[in-house]
Motif scaffolding. Sequence first.
Motif, mmCIF file in Angstrom:
data_model
loop_
_atom_site.group_PDB
_atom_site.id
_atom_site.type_symbol
_atom_site.label_atom_id
_atom_site.label_comp_id
_atom_site.label_asym_id
_atom_site.label_seq_id
_atom_site.Cartn_x
_atom_site.Cartn_y
_atom_site.Cartn_z
ATOM 1 N N LEU A 58 0.836 -1.201 0.000
ATOM 2 C CA LEU A 58 0.000 0.000 0.000
ATOM 3 C C LEU A 58 0.873 1.254 0.000
ATOM 4 O O LEU A 58 0.607 2.201 -0.738
ATOM 5 N N ALA A 59 1.915 1.241 0.799
ATOM 6 C CA ALA A 59 2.817 2.394 0.875
ATOM 7 C C ALA A 59 3.456 2.667 -0.485
ATOM 8 O O ALA A 59 3.478 3.810 -0.944
ATOM 9 N N ARG A 60 3.951 1.633 -1.125
ATOM 10 C CA ARG A 60 4.569 1.816 -2.451
ATOM 11 C C ARG A 60 3.538 2.276 -3.481
ATOM 12 O O ARG A 60 3.805 3.174 -4.278
ATOM 13 N N ALA A 61 2.360 1.680 -3.450
ATOM 14 C CA ALA A 61 1.320 2.025 -4.424
ATOM 15 C C ALA A 61 0.872 3.479 -4.281
ATOM 16 O O ALA A 61 0.526 4.125 -5.269
ATOM 17 N N CYS A 62 0.893 3.990 -3.049
ATOM 18 C CA CYS A 62 0.398 5.352 -2.794
ATOM 19 C C CYS A 62 1.521 6.370 -2.643
ATOM 20 O O CYS A 62 1.253 7.564 -2.481
ATOM 21 N N GLY A 63 2.763 5.912 -2.662
ATOM 22 C CA GLY A 63 3.890 6.831 -2.564
ATOM 23 C C GLY A 63 4.057 7.470 -1.202
ATOM 24 O O GLY A 63 4.414 8.643 -1.114
ATOM 25 N N ALA A 68 -6.527 2.512 -0.194
ATOM 26 C CA ALA A 68 -5.763 3.306 -1.161
ATOM 27 C C ALA A 68 -6.538 4.574 -1.534
ATOM 28 O O ALA A 68 -5.948 5.663 -1.635
ATOM 29 N N GLU A 69 -7.847 4.452 -1.705
ATOM 30 C CA GLU A 69 -8.668 5.621 -2.030
ATOM 31 C C GLU A 69 -8.666 6.636 -0.894
ATOM 32 O O GLU A 69 -8.519 7.833 -1.119
ATOM 33 N N ARG A 70 -8.824 6.141 0.324
ATOM 34 C CA ARG A 70 -8.825 7.037 1.483
ATOM 35 C C ARG A 70 -7.464 7.696 1.647
ATOM 36 O O ARG A 70 -7.371 8.880 1.941
ATOM 37 N N LEU A 71 -6.415 6.937 1.445
ATOM 38 C CA LEU A 71 -5.069 7.481 1.555
ATOM 39 C C LEU A 71 -4.833 8.559 0.496
ATOM 40 O O LEU A 71 -4.246 9.607 0.785
ATOM 41 N N ALA A 72 -5.317 8.336 -0.713
ATOM 42 C CA ALA A 72 -5.201 9.346 -1.775
ATOM 43 C C ALA A 72 -5.973 10.605 -1.387
ATOM 44 O O ALA A 72 -5.501 11.731 -1.608
#
Length: 132
Positions: free
Chosen positions: A6-11, A44-48
């Motif tokens: 998740l960290a890599r996918a969201c930077g 991922a959506e919430r993190l974005a």
Amino acid sequence: MQIGELARACGVDVDIIRYYEKEGLLPVATRAPNGYRLFGPQHAERLAFIRHCRALDMPLAEIRHLIEVADHPDADCGDVNALIDAQLDTVRERIKAMQALEAQLMTLRARCGEQRAVEACGILKELMAVGR
């Protein structure tokens, strides 16, 4: 996906995800049989969403409020408008403060227009005089 994915996918850094999770900004992750936390697309959506709000320099308390409002799609968006208006006011105040700082620095810079010995530096003299 696991937290590293998740960290890599969201930077973002893994510690940021842990912090947002601890603060209740991210939904609680499910647990795999081995105890690892599993994150899905909603994380991922919430993190974005959080990252976008942070890019707009919104404090976490305001982001938390926006999340609460977003979780009730039938609610009135007046709170959202008010929050953005308040953020605009904050940004405008910062711009004024930065312009005042720029003016101070320009005035200070004008104190020393040429190369000279440090003992004759108008900038240093002005800075030292302020403390007296």
